[in-house]
Write a protein that holds these residues in place. Structure first.
Motif, short mmCIF file in Angstrom:
data_model
loop_
_atom_site.label_atom_id
_atom_site.label_comp_id
_atom_site.label_asym_id
_atom_site.label_seq_id
_atom_site.Cartn_x
_atom_site.Cartn_y
_atom_site.Cartn_z
N ALA A 82 4.73 0.84 -8.76
CA ALA A 82 4.02 0.16 -7.67
C ALA A 82 4.34 -1.32 -7.61
O ALA A 82 4.18 -1.96 -6.55
CB ALA A 82 2.52 0.36 -7.81
N ARG A 116 1.09 4.09 -3.09
CA ARG A 116 0.88 5.53 -2.90
C ARG A 116 2.08 6.32 -3.42
O ARG A 116 1.92 7.36 -4.08
CB ARG A 116 0.63 5.84 -1.42
N ARG A 150 6.98 15.77 -5.10
CA ARG A 150 5.94 15.49 -4.10
C ARG A 150 6.61 15.15 -2.77
O ARG A 150 6.14 14.31 -2.01
CB ARG A 150 5.05 14.33 -4.57
N HIS A 170 10.25 11.91 -7.47
CA HIS A 170 9.30 11.95 -6.35
C HIS A 170 9.46 13.21 -5.51
O HIS A 170 8.57 13.57 -4.74
CB HIS A 170 9.46 10.71 -5.48
N LEU A 174 3.73 10.71 4.44
CA LEU A 174 3.36 9.30 4.30
C LEU A 174 4.27 8.40 5.12
O LEU A 174 3.80 7.45 5.77
CB LEU A 174 3.43 8.89 2.82
N SER A 210 0.83 -1.21 0.00
CA SER A 210 0.00 0.00 0.00
C SER A 210 0.86 1.26 0.00
O SER A 210 0.52 2.25 -0.66
CB SER A 210 -0.94 0.00 1.21
N LEU A 211 1.99 1.23 0.71
CA LEU A 211 2.90 2.38 0.70
C LEU A 211 3.54 2.53 -0.67
O LEU A 211 3.67 3.64 -1.19
CB LEU A 211 3.96 2.21 1.78
N GLU A 268 4.49 15.28 0.51
CA GLU A 268 3.53 14.18 0.64
C GLU A 268 4.24 12.88 1.04
O GLU A 268 3.74 12.12 1.88
CB GLU A 268 2.77 13.97 -0.66
N GLU A 294 1.85 6.50 -7.10
CA GLU A 294 0.88 7.52 -7.54
C GLU A 294 1.52 8.90 -7.54
O GLU A 294 1.38 9.68 -8.50
CB GLU A 294 -0.34 7.52 -6.62
N LEU A 295 2.23 9.21 -6.46
CA LEU A 295 2.88 10.52 -6.36
C LEU A 295 3.98 10.66 -7.41
O LEU A 295 4.16 11.74 -7.99
CB LEU A 295 3.47 10.69 -4.95
#
Length: 216
Positions: free
Chosen positions: A104, A61, A163, A160, A170, A57-58, A166, A64-65
């Motif tokens: 991912a 995310r 972002r 990255h 996270l 899940s990390l 973010e 996505e960023l």
């Protein structure tokens, strides 16, 4: 043992050559980090913390960023297929966008962080940056070399950081630490061979005794 000159000249920026299905041995990755942390760093402060992100899940995310950041840089759409076929530019962008689309699924994401250990003074921006990144990237390169000798690969990417806040929230990274880069880590595809990369000749880029001096 891998030949040293081969290791130094043929350790690739691995993207499409990463095997996203192969299991990752965390003990080997830990050993590669042990080798990485032998690198020189400013005043031997070792003011670093390396985050190894395995949780799906990390990773999702962060991916996505990362994709948001890439699209920000290229104008909102993937561009590799718009470039002329067979050109170096298309090959590079195809590799870059493969990673954007598959981040991912890379089994491990490694983010080395470093805490500056010298107080800031006015006008020291160049000194500050050189000291900071000069204290993390030698260890990053050591880590990459160690990965190659054990059948793993990665590449340095910094997208990255568009972002950064973010990602910081996270992962709970303190404000005092700087994220050096992002390293997607996986096994290299079986049978994939590497050779020294094409580089400009030494005589074109190395000069003696000044910017306009003769070739070395």
């Amino acid at each position: 043992m891998m030949d040293i000159e081969y290791l130094l000249t043929a350790t690739p920026s691995a993207r499409k050559s990463l095997d996203l299905q192969a299991p990752v041995d965390l003990a080997k990755i830990r050993d590669c980090l042990r080798v990485g942390l032998q690198a020189a760093n400013g005043s031997n402060q070792q003011s670093w913390r390396w985050l190894v992100i395995a949780d799906p899940s990390l990773r999702a995310r962060i991916a996505e960023l990362y994709r948001e950041a890439y699209l920000l840089r290229v104008g909102g759409q993937l561009i590799a297929d718009l470039l002329p076929a067979g050109t170096p530019e298309r090959r590079i962008m195809s590799s870059t966008e493969w990673l954007v689309e598959n981040m991912a699924n890379v089994p491990l994401l490694v983010i080395p962080c470093y805490e500056p250990y010298l107080p800031r003074i006015d006008g020291d921006e160049s000194f500050h940056q050189a000291t900071l990144y000069g204290s993390i990237f030698p260890a990053v390169w050591n880590f990459q070399l160690a990965l190659h000798t054990r059948g793993y690969g990665t590449c340095i990417t910094t997208l990255h950081l568009h972002r950064e806040a973010e990602v910081r929230r996270l992962l709970g990274i303190p404000e005092s630490y700087t994220q050096g880069c992002l390293l997607p880590v996986a096994r290299l595809r079986a049978g994939r061979a590497f050779s020294p990369a094409r580089r400009r000749p030494v005589d074109e880029v190395v000069v003696r005794d000044g910017w306009e001096g003769p070739a070395l």
